[in-house]
Enzyme design. Structure first.
Site, PDB file in Angstrom:
ATOM      1  N   ARG A 175      14.926   1.432 -13.724  1.00  0.00           N
ATOM      2  CA  ARG A 175      15.322   2.178 -14.476  1.00  0.00           C
ATOM      3  C   ARG A 175      16.564   3.622 -14.791  1.00  0.00           C
ATOM      4  O   ARG A 175      16.405   4.387 -13.370  1.00  0.00           O
ATOM      5  CB  ARG A 175      14.056   2.875 -15.170  1.00  0.00           C
ATOM      6  CG  ARG A 175      12.906   2.368 -15.726  1.00  0.00           C
ATOM      7  CD  ARG A 175      11.883   2.404 -16.554  1.00  0.00           C
ATOM      8  NE  ARG A 175      11.133   1.191 -17.194  1.00  0.00           N
ATOM      9  CZ  ARG A 175       9.440   2.150 -16.635  1.00  0.00           C
ATOM     10  NH1 ARG A 175       9.627   2.826 -16.154  1.00  0.00           N
ATOM     11  NH2 ARG A 175       9.119   0.670 -16.857  1.00  0.00           N
ATOM     12  N   ARG A 246      -4.851 -11.876   0.813  1.00  0.00           N
ATOM     13  CA  ARG A 246      -4.699 -10.728   1.326  1.00  0.00           C
ATOM     14  C   ARG A 246      -6.003 -10.409   1.007  1.00  0.00           C
ATOM     15  O   ARG A 246      -6.289 -10.332  -0.361  1.00  0.00           O
ATOM     16  CB  ARG A 246      -3.025  -9.509   1.181  1.00  0.00           C
ATOM     17  CG  ARG A 246      -2.401 -10.210   2.009  1.00  0.00           C
ATOM     18  CD  ARG A 246      -2.119 -10.213   3.020  1.00  0.00           C
ATOM     19  NE  ARG A 246      -2.127  -8.683   3.773  1.00  0.00           N
ATOM     20  CZ  ARG A 246      -1.926  -8.681   4.366  1.00  0.00           C
ATOM     21  NH1 ARG A 246      -1.833  -9.674   5.701  1.00  0.00           N
ATOM     22  NH2 ARG A 246      -1.890  -7.342   5.339  1.00  0.00           N
ATOM     23  N   ARG A 276      -1.890   3.195   0.109  1.00  0.00           N
ATOM     24  CA  ARG A 276      -1.980   3.840  -0.955  1.00  0.00           C
ATOM     25  C   ARG A 276      -3.455   4.869  -1.195  1.00  0.00           C
ATOM     26  O   ARG A 276      -3.920   4.877  -0.087  1.00  0.00           O
ATOM     27  CB  ARG A 276      -2.180   3.973  -2.664  1.00  0.00           C
ATOM     28  CG  ARG A 276      -2.991   2.266  -2.828  1.00  0.00           C
ATOM     29  CD  ARG A 276      -2.385   2.121  -4.630  1.00  0.00           C
ATOM     30  NE  ARG A 276      -3.439   0.516  -4.979  1.00  0.00           N
ATOM     31  CZ  ARG A 276      -2.900   0.146  -5.891  1.00  0.00           C
ATOM     32  NH1 ARG A 276      -2.088   0.336  -6.496  1.00  0.00           N
ATOM     33  NH2 ARG A 276      -4.441  -0.869  -6.093  1.00  0.00           N
ATOM     34  N   GLU A 299      -6.636   3.280   0.932  1.00  0.00           N
ATOM     35  CA  GLU A 299      -6.493   1.687   0.508  1.00  0.00           C
ATOM     36  C   GLU A 299      -6.077   0.897   1.991  1.00  0.00           C
ATOM     37  O   GLU A 299      -4.419   1.107   1.856  1.00  0.00           O
ATOM     38  CB  GLU A 299      -5.961   1.565  -0.636  1.00  0.00           C
ATOM     39  CG  GLU A 299      -6.100  -0.134  -1.376  1.00  0.00           C
ATOM     40  CD  GLU A 299      -5.488   0.018  -2.071  1.00  0.00           C
ATOM     41  OE1 GLU A 299      -5.090  -1.362  -2.826  1.00  0.00           O
ATOM     42  OE2 GLU A 299      -6.116   0.076  -2.912  1.00  0.00           O
ATOM     43  N   TYR A 347      -1.418 -15.496  -8.714  1.00  0.00           N
ATOM     44  CA  TYR A 347      -1.608 -13.082  -8.811  1.00  0.00           C
ATOM     45  C   TYR A 347      -1.454 -13.119 -10.228  1.00  0.00           C
ATOM     46  O   TYR A 347      -0.632 -13.969 -10.653  1.00  0.00           O
ATOM     47  CB  TYR A 347      -0.388 -12.779  -8.268  1.00  0.00           C
ATOM     48  CG  TYR A 347      -0.788 -11.502  -8.859  1.00  0.00           C
ATOM     49  CD1 TYR A 347      -1.458 -10.320  -7.408  1.00  0.00           C
ATOM     50  CD2 TYR A 347       0.256 -10.708  -9.039  1.00  0.00           C
ATOM     51  CE1 TYR A 347      -1.092  -9.003  -7.974  1.00  0.00           C
ATOM     52  CE2 TYR A 347      -0.396  -9.449  -9.914  1.00  0.00           C
ATOM     53  CZ  TYR A 347      -0.901  -8.738  -8.862  1.00  0.00           C
ATOM     54  OH  TYR A 347      -0.875  -7.448  -9.168  1.00  0.00           O
ATOM     55  N   ASP A 349      -2.686 -10.727 -13.760  1.00  0.00           N
ATOM     56  CA  ASP A 349      -2.964  -9.445 -13.916  1.00  0.00           C
ATOM     57  C   ASP A 349      -4.302  -9.973 -15.514  1.00  0.00           C
ATOM     58  O   ASP A 349      -3.958 -10.885 -15.441  1.00  0.00           O
ATOM     59  CB  ASP A 349      -1.692  -9.056 -14.960  1.00  0.00           C
ATOM     60  CG  ASP A 349      -0.980  -8.074 -14.253  1.00  0.00           C
ATOM     61  OD1 ASP A 349      -0.985  -7.972 -12.972  1.00  0.00           O
ATOM     62  OD2 ASP A 349       0.274  -7.638 -14.191  1.00  0.00           O
TER      63      ASP A 349
END
Length: 382
Positions: A175, A246, A276, A299, A347, A349
């Site tokens: 952005r 993974r 993270r 993590e 994958y 969401d």
């Protein structure tokens, strides 16, 4: 009719409710001892904080139907995911935006100049990016790529970025304003009482029998149809080999007060072994003042072993080839359908999972109404 649904995540819960409210009997089972799959939330026993047991899940969508659906089953509080990142000892904001650019390069650029500045950094010779690295170099140039994506990506996926598809990076925005909202979607929020309570409310209708701690392989009954949201290769007892995933390991810590001041801090440098740190009181800002202590998790990402919880399908060349073989095998079956993240090896969401489950319900109604066969897949998993 009596149906079996394998998996108590969003896909399974939505299907179970739909079938039960249409007069059918449903056995909903999961080999784990809790509902909600990898979205499972529960109160931390020591601190009382609502914890996302399998890593952070932030609900975001552009699909009004999915948004309206989940809001029937719990209150969603406003929540904006604002990720921070540490690279070479300095803290930045992600996704890459005007603040990130100005911080990193020591500039005070406006939107127009920043766009030109990054365009000059980008590798214009790359017209059709063939992999993750080329996509990054074509979008943002070498400096930002090395700082924020190269090391993090190697830790997260266990591959060189040149081996990963360009599409992974295409999902992340760049952005040229100061908007640090990680997602672009118009509907974003966090369930006030956690995701598990949402699943509990979805399946709280007559006609659903729930069995937790029960693998599908242990079920000896017969059903009109099975809807399978577990790993597609497992359904076939890994006949064609295992598909690659993974998985994540979490290292838990407790502290007084506030540890890092934000929900998620990425660690981009490859020398730091974890990807993270998530501090879970920040996922519920409306209640964080209640807690004097905090709980946070480092993590770590690695290749999944047979006994691990599968998280992210790898979907590289060898896995795709194997997946196609499993798809063909699945289409030869009768009486079973595959859906969800694991059932289609994609994958997904949460909002996409919900949308696809709702669309599957629509298709099931039409097929049952006309006496047609329920297909192996409701979407193309390839």
């Amino acid at each position: 009719m009596r149906y079996c649904i394998v998996g108590c995540g969003f896909s399974g819960a939505i299907l179970a409710r739909h079938l039960a409210t249409n007069g059918h009997k449903v056995l909903l089972l999961d080999e784990r001892d809790h509902l909600a799959g990898n979205c499972h939330t529960e109160r931390d026993k020591s601190t009382g904080i609502m914890v996302h047991k399998f890593g952070p899940h932030i609900f975001h969508t552009a699909d009004r139907r999915a948004w309206d659906y989940v809001q029937q089953f719990g209150t969603f509080r406003p929540y904006v995911n604002r990720v921070k990142a540490i690279s070479e000892g300095r803290v930045y904001t992600l996704p890459v935006n005007l603040l990130t650019i100005n911080q990193f390069f020591g500039k005070t650029l406006g939107p127009r100049d920043a766009r030109q500045f990054i365009s000059d950094k980008a590798d214009r010779s790359i017209v059709e990016p063939r992999n993750f690295e080329e996509q990054a170099l074509a979008m943002i140039g070498p400096e930002l790529y090395k700082a924020f994506f190269y090391g993090y990506t190697r830790k997260q996926w266990g591959f060189e970025p040149t081996e990963l598809p360009a599409a992974i990076l295409k999902r992340l925005p760049v952005r040229f304003n100061y908007d640090d909202n990680y997602f672009n979607h118009p509907y974003q929020g966090m369930p006030e009482n956690g995701y598990t309570s949402i699943i509990e409310n979805i399946i709280s209708v007559p006609g659903i029998e729930v069995r937790l701690g029960m693998p599908f392989e242990d079920v000896k009954e017969t059903f009109a149809h099975v809807f399978y949201t577990g790993p597609i290769d497992r359904y076939f007892n890994f006949r064609l080999g295992r598909l690659g995933y993974r998985t994540l390991d979490f290292e838990r810590f407790e502290d007084e007060g506030d540890y890092q001041g934000t929900a998620v801090m990425n660690y981009c440098d490859e020398k730091v072994p974890y990807t993270r740190i998530s501090e879970h009181k920040h996922f519920a800002p409306w209640e964080q003042d209640k807690f004097s202590r905090t709980v946070y998790f480092r993590e770590y990402s690695r290749l999944a072993e047979p006994k691990d919880v599968p998280y992210y399908p790898i979907r590289l060349v060898n896995e795709k080839r194997k997946l196609h073989e499993y798809i063909e095998l699945a289409r030869e079956q009768t009486g079973v359908s595959f859906l969800g993240r694991l059932g289609t090896y994609r994958y997904l969401d949460m909002d996409v999972t919900i949308t696809e489950a709702l669309n599957a319900c629509d298709q099931i109604d039409k097929l049952l109404g006309s006496g047609q066969k329920i297909p192996a897949f409701f979407v193309d998993p390839a």
